[in-house]
Motif scaffolding. Sequence first.
Motif, PDB file in Angstrom:
ATOM      1  N   TYR A  44      37.636  45.369  48.892  1.00 26.94           N
ATOM      2  CA  TYR A  44      36.721  44.332  48.384  1.00 26.94           C
ATOM      3  C   TYR A  44      36.639  44.401  46.854  1.00 26.94           C
ATOM      4  N   ARG A  49      36.126  40.539  45.695  1.00 21.72           N
ATOM      5  CA  ARG A  49      35.725  39.649  46.787  1.00 21.72           C
ATOM      6  C   ARG A  49      34.348  40.018  47.294  1.00 21.72           C
ATOM      7  N   ASP A  50      33.548  39.029  47.585  1.00 20.02           N
ATOM      8  CA  ASP A  50      32.226  39.217  48.166  1.00 20.02           C
ATOM      9  C   ASP A  50      32.388  39.888  49.528  1.00 20.02           C
ATOM     10  N   ASP A  51      31.672  40.972  49.755  1.00 14.98           N
ATOM     11  CA  ASP A  51      31.847  41.690  51.020  1.00 14.98           C
ATOM     12  C   ASP A  51      31.244  40.974  52.220  1.00 14.98           C
ATOM     13  N   HIS A  52      30.723  39.766  52.009  1.00 14.69           N
ATOM     14  CA  HIS A  52      30.271  38.958  53.147  1.00 14.69           C
ATOM     15  C   HIS A  52      31.409  38.072  53.659  1.00 14.69           C
ATOM     16  N   LYS A  53      32.517  38.030  52.923  1.00 13.61           N
ATOM     17  CA  LYS A  53      33.687  37.281  53.385  1.00 13.61           C
ATOM     18  C   LYS A  53      34.544  38.233  54.205  1.00 13.61           C
TER      19      LYS A  53
END
Length: 188
Positions: A44, A49-53
Amino acid sequence: MKTEDDIKKAVEVMRNGGIILYPTDTIWGIGCDATNRDAVERIYKLKRRDDHKAMICLVDSDARLQRYVRNVPEVAWDLLELAEKPTTVILDNAVNLADNLIADDGSIAMRITKEPFSKELCYRFQKPIVSTSANISGEPAAQNYMDISEEILNGVDYVCWSRRQEHKPHNPSSIIKLSENGEVKIIR
């Protein structure tokens, strides 16, 4: 380097918590042990990258997929069997994976790879391998090794040698979300 040695080194790096760059059944991917929270976190950060993706996981077989998803719907098996190109299924009730890899709704994106290198890598590793595009989030995905940025190349612990010389178009997988209630949604 022989393919067997390449796979052996990649497996060793992942078993020690490292992250790799490797060719898949679609585009080049950044991978790690999908059960290792710290390794997933490093990906991530590298991708910004957003760790919710959510990220996709590769496995080598139906049996391995079933170890990481509770109650795979029957329609998933039909879709995977009939698919003419690599197809990722998003399934509910992920288990035995790093918690930061599982989506907030408890789902996980999984693909059974049939491509020889990534299939053998998954088989030898004996666990799911993260497979996210080898690029910074928002930038174009690396279809071939030559498309991978220096930042990504320098941010991993091992870069596989296999298929580096390829120069041909590759596409990401289809993605289909299958809910426990039987709902089917095409994502890509």
